[in-house]
Design a protein around this motif. Sequence first.
Motif, PDB file in Angstrom:
ATOM      1  N   ASP A  93       4.938  -2.716   5.533  1.00  0.00           N
ATOM      2  CA  ASP A  93       5.230  -4.145   5.382  1.00  0.00           C
ATOM      3  C   ASP A  93       5.009  -4.868   6.712  1.00  0.00           C
ATOM      4  N   PRO A  94       4.324  -6.013   6.711  1.00  0.00           N
ATOM      5  CA  PRO A  94       3.921  -6.650   7.972  1.00  0.00           C
ATOM      6  C   PRO A  94       5.046  -7.248   8.788  1.00  0.00           C
ATOM      7  N   VAL A  95       6.294  -7.153   8.348  1.00  0.00           N
ATOM      8  CA  VAL A  95       7.409  -7.684   9.126  1.00  0.00           C
ATOM      9  C   VAL A  95       8.449  -6.612   9.424  1.00  0.00           C
ATOM     10  N   CYS A  96       8.860  -5.855   8.408  1.00  0.00           N
ATOM     11  CA  CYS A  96      10.039  -5.006   8.572  1.00  0.00           C
ATOM     12  C   CYS A  96       9.830  -3.893   9.589  1.00  0.00           C
ATOM     13  N   ALA A  97       8.591  -3.481   9.853  1.00  0.00           N
ATOM     14  CA  ALA A  97       8.349  -2.397  10.797  1.00  0.00           C
ATOM     15  C   ALA A  97       7.868  -2.880  12.158  1.00  0.00           C
ATOM     16  N   GLY A 129       0.797  -1.223   0.000  1.00  0.00           N
ATOM     17  CA  GLY A 129       0.000   0.000   0.000  1.00  0.00           C
ATOM     18  C   GLY A 129       0.825   1.266   0.000  1.00  0.00           C
ATOM     19  N   PRO A 130       0.156   2.425   0.166  1.00  0.00           N
ATOM     20  CA  PRO A 130       0.821   3.716   0.032  1.00  0.00           C
ATOM     21  C   PRO A 130       1.573   4.188   1.267  1.00  0.00           C
ATOM     22  N   ALA A 131       1.453   3.481   2.387  1.00  0.00           N
ATOM     23  CA  ALA A 131       2.077   3.958   3.625  1.00  0.00           C
ATOM     24  C   ALA A 131       3.593   4.035   3.506  1.00  0.00           C
ATOM     25  N   GLY A 132       4.186   3.143   2.712  1.00  0.00           N
ATOM     26  CA  GLY A 132       5.636   3.144   2.580  1.00  0.00           C
ATOM     27  C   GLY A 132       6.165   4.425   1.975  1.00  0.00           C
ATOM     28  N   ARG A 133       5.506   4.903   0.937  1.00  0.00           N
ATOM     29  CA  ARG A 133       5.966   6.150   0.308  1.00  0.00           C
ATOM     30  C   ARG A 133       5.808   7.331   1.263  1.00  0.00           C
ATOM     31  N   ALA A 134       4.714   7.349   2.015  1.00  0.00           N
ATOM     32  CA  ALA A 134       4.531   8.418   2.996  1.00  0.00           C
ATOM     33  C   ALA A 134       5.628   8.364   4.046  1.00  0.00           C
ATOM     34  N   MET A 135       5.949   7.174   4.544  1.00  0.00           N
ATOM     35  CA  MET A 135       6.998   7.030   5.539  1.00  0.00           C
ATOM     36  C   MET A 135       8.329   7.523   4.995  1.00  0.00           C
ATOM     37  N   GLN A 146       2.582   7.743  12.799  1.00  0.00           N
ATOM     38  CA  GLN A 146       2.595   6.423  13.424  1.00  0.00           C
ATOM     39  C   GLN A 146       1.593   5.494  12.769  1.00  0.00           C
ATOM     40  N   ALA A 147       0.467   6.026  12.313  1.00  0.00           N
ATOM     41  CA  ALA A 147      -0.495   5.197  11.589  1.00  0.00           C
ATOM     42  C   ALA A 147       0.138   4.626  10.334  1.00  0.00           C
ATOM     43  N   ASN A 148       0.933   5.431   9.648  1.00  0.00           N
ATOM     44  CA  ASN A 148       1.635   4.926   8.465  1.00  0.00           C
ATOM     45  C   ASN A 148       2.622   3.831   8.824  1.00  0.00           C
ATOM     46  N   TRP A 149       3.357   4.020   9.904  1.00  0.00           N
ATOM     47  CA  TRP A 149       4.315   2.979  10.312  1.00  0.00           C
ATOM     48  C   TRP A 149       3.601   1.659  10.598  1.00  0.00           C
ATOM     49  N   SER A 150       2.420   1.730  11.192  1.00  0.00           N
ATOM     50  CA  SER A 150       1.716   0.488  11.530  1.00  0.00           C
ATOM     51  C   SER A 150       1.117  -0.180  10.300  1.00  0.00           C
TER      52      SER A 150
END
Length: 417
Positions: free
Chosen positions: A213-217, A141-147, A206-210
């Motif tokens: 990717d379901p493992v790396c973070a 999803g898009p959370a990675g780019r935001a992070m 923090q919502a983006n961090w959660s």
Amino acid sequence: MTARELTEAEAGDLLRCICFKTGPPRAVGVELEWLVHDLNDPRLLVPHESLQAAYAALRTLPLRSALTVEPGGQLELSSLPAASLMECISTTGADLAAVRAALEPRGLTLVGLGQDPWHPPRRMLHEARYDAMEAHLDRTGPAGRAMMCSTASVQVCIDAGYEEPGPLGFGRRWLMAHLLGAVLVAAFANSPVSTGRLTGWRSTRQANWSDLDPVCALAPPLDAPPRDAWANHVLDAPVMCLRTEAGPWSAPPGLTFRRWLRTGAPRPPTRADLDYHLTTLFPPVRPRGHLELRMIDAQPGADGWTVPLAVTSALFDDPEAAEAAYRAVKPLAERTGSLAAPRNPLWRTAARDGLADPELREVATVCFAAALDALPRLGATRELQDRVAAFTDRYVVRGRCPADDTSPPVPAKDVTP
């Protein structure tokens, strides 16, 4: 160890040895990420060429802190380990003053927000590492780019602690970091807006961090000895990319570092590969010999960053405060469920509600009071004590956080970089 093939046993031993180096807590450090905006109108999109020219000038400054640039152009200053809290604040503060003075004539300023409230993610650094990271994180999803491109934080670094049990023992500090971490998320939440809209989260960062990717973070399981839990977590995490001299960096889907060690394909991994793999993991608490607490949003104002640094340092390095904080946060473990931080209910609530959550407010009140009591013992100046007290009165005891000061968002100006 040279570039020869690494065995699974050697990799596990290395991880257990290098990630928790125990001894008396003596040093503290801080890593400060900043958004860099137009000095007069933060809604304006700063051209990447302007940022690159400014950063080239900053690299000529005689800074004691390491200066690096994040993928979206955020600026990071990383202090050297300091022998005391006040030494850390003094040296880092001097570096920040020099950076601000150099940016101002260029029409730029440092902004302490957990996430850019106006502009969508845009990447400034186009390197093989970041190309691979973006491709890997885009799968979920898009959370990675935001992070990568839109977030900024205050990361506090503390020693791992003593080998033996007790309030300053590394096992206690490791557990407390993951429970107190939710309190720090809630108390210092400062990113309620994204692309000009309120998101419903006090800490959108923090919502983006959660949602990464379901493992790396994720944090490793907390019900196992810290060294074993971290070593297994690293070895079982997916490999983000295999570095090559030419062409894009990528990795076969489903390749974990443990599987890579066992199969030796597409080539045998080395110690350098393990070291690099560690840099592609982003848990909320990263053991690097010391503990790096990564969950705090960047704070407003020139000196706002000193408050989470002072509070965190006091709660970990003063024995009385550490004991009081541990007693206060321990019941929060019941709210974590079976999920690791930052995906568990406790951390998600902290990011969404901040200190509006009654239990987090109650625990934060105890922890901030303990920190205030400890600061004189740590040699904190009266000015720093007053700053922490003012934050406590303005936010903590009222069940508020910096995000609650946010006015209705104003749209960004449509300016082509």
